[in-house]
Design a protein around this motif. Structure first.
Motif, mmCIF file in Angstrom:
data_model
loop_
_atom_site.group_PDB
_atom_site.id
_atom_site.type_symbol
_atom_site.label_atom_id
_atom_site.label_comp_id
_atom_site.label_asym_id
_atom_site.label_seq_id
_atom_site.Cartn_x
_atom_site.Cartn_y
_atom_site.Cartn_z
ATOM 1 N N PRO A 13 44.952 43.914 55.867
ATOM 2 C CA PRO A 13 45.285 45.189 55.630
ATOM 3 C C PRO A 13 46.234 45.530 54.944
ATOM 4 O O PRO A 13 47.331 44.801 54.734
ATOM 5 C CB PRO A 13 45.255 45.989 57.154
ATOM 6 C CG PRO A 13 45.184 44.913 58.144
ATOM 7 C CD PRO A 13 45.368 43.552 57.658
ATOM 8 N N ARG A 48 35.859 45.145 60.688
ATOM 9 C CA ARG A 48 36.527 44.745 59.632
ATOM 10 C C ARG A 48 38.007 43.888 60.015
ATOM 11 O O ARG A 48 38.321 43.260 59.059
ATOM 12 C CB ARG A 48 36.836 45.914 58.732
ATOM 13 C CG ARG A 48 35.770 46.597 58.251
ATOM 14 C CD ARG A 48 36.365 47.706 57.047
ATOM 15 N NE ARG A 48 37.050 47.118 56.152
ATOM 16 C CZ ARG A 48 36.454 46.543 55.155
ATOM 17 N NH1 ARG A 48 35.048 46.472 54.976
ATOM 18 N NH2 ARG A 48 37.149 45.955 53.992
ATOM 19 N N THR A 83 41.535 45.936 54.227
ATOM 20 C CA THR A 83 41.262 47.379 54.298
ATOM 21 C C THR A 83 42.500 48.104 53.663
ATOM 22 O O THR A 83 43.607 47.594 54.273
ATOM 23 C CB THR A 83 40.947 47.934 55.788
ATOM 24 O OG1 THR A 83 39.670 47.368 56.349
ATOM 25 C CG2 THR A 83 40.946 49.329 55.722
ATOM 26 N N LEU A 106 37.824 47.818 51.470
ATOM 27 C CA LEU A 106 37.423 49.564 51.814
ATOM 28 C C LEU A 106 38.669 49.903 51.609
ATOM 29 O O LEU A 106 39.742 49.523 52.275
ATOM 30 C CB LEU A 106 36.941 49.394 53.109
ATOM 31 C CG LEU A 106 36.911 50.714 53.665
ATOM 32 C CD1 LEU A 106 35.657 51.598 52.855
ATOM 33 C CD2 LEU A 106 36.356 50.908 55.008
#
Length: 253
Positions: free
Chosen positions: A100, A188, A194, A163
């Motif tokens: 992330p 995810r 992300t 994303l």
């Protein structure tokens, strides 16, 4: 034979080779090239054409809010950007390692631009990217739940390699929104990258999510392994507006 060859290349959808052949025929030095060299040029043209078409398709599907790339980052204005970290992010290692990425900072500091630039870089490296605001994402999920397509939408989001969720944690979530968001984040977790961009400090995300159990579960998946970019300083919009005003005043009438 020239016309049939051109038509055959187009029927085979070898448009790059067809255009390459047209260019090659206009080159006076063509006869100085061997057959192998000419063929290599046509294959190279077709490869480049397909790569550009694929990139254009990925960028169209990404729906990036801003046309941005890392090469256009403003390094003159102090914002706490780390050149070493940006170079590492440009390699897309974070995408390959499913990390992330949290981009935080005050309004107007360039969070969306940076997030879109990273998305653009990932698309250029061949990854599937999608940009959305959190409110839009939650609205789409609610609509999908009503029309019975939620499972399909969740599968599509899970397959995305990158994303980007902008305006994260700006409003407190409802119970249904927490459930939908948990599905997206959990699908995810450790499987895809992300990006979360927001002006809300990480310390306040727990309160925005609302329910303590869901907040703990969601933040555990997006915060602990995350790379962080904490932008600081004055709004870039205000800085640019001031620069434009100065430039206009300095221009002789």
């Amino acid at each position: 034979m020239k016309h049939p060859t051109h038509e055959a290349l187009r029927r085979l959808r070898l448009y790059g080779m067809a255009r390459g052949l047209e260019d090659l025929e206009r080159q006076p030095e063509r006869n100085q090239l061997s057959f192998d060299d000419q063929l290599a040029l046509l294959v190279e043209r077709e490869t480049a054409e397909r790569a550009n078409t694929a990139l254009a398709s990925r960028l169209k599907r990404a729906r990036l809010r801003q046309t941005a790339c890392l090469e256009d980052l403003d390094w003159r204005t102090p914002r706490g950007l780390d050149r070493t970290l940006i170079r590492d992010l440009a390699s897309c290692r974070w995408v390959r390692e499913h990390q992330p990425l949290l981009v935080t900072g005050p309004t107007g500091i360039g969070k969306t631009f940076l997030a879109c630039a990273l998305g653009n870089q990932a698309a250029r490296e061949g990854y599937g990217v999608f940009y959305t605001r959190l409110t839009r994402l939650l609205d789409d999920l609610a609509t999908a739940r009503l029309d019975g397509s939620l499972a399909r939408v969740l599968r599509r989001l899970a397959r995305l390699e990158v994303l980007i969720i902008d305006d994260w944690a700006m409003t407190e979530l409802t119970a249904a929104q927490r459930l939908d968001l948990m599905e997206v984040i959990d699908d995810r977790h450790d499987r895809a990258a992300t990006v979360l961009a927001t002006q809300i400090p990480v310390a306040n995300w727990h309160r925005s999510i609302g329910d303590a159990t869901y907040a703990d579960a969601i933040l555990d998946r997006v915060v602990h392994r995350a790379l962080r970019i904490e932008l600081t300083g004055e709004s870039m919009r205000r800085v640019r507006a001031a620069d434009q005003k100065t430039a206009r005043s300095a221009t002789p009438s």
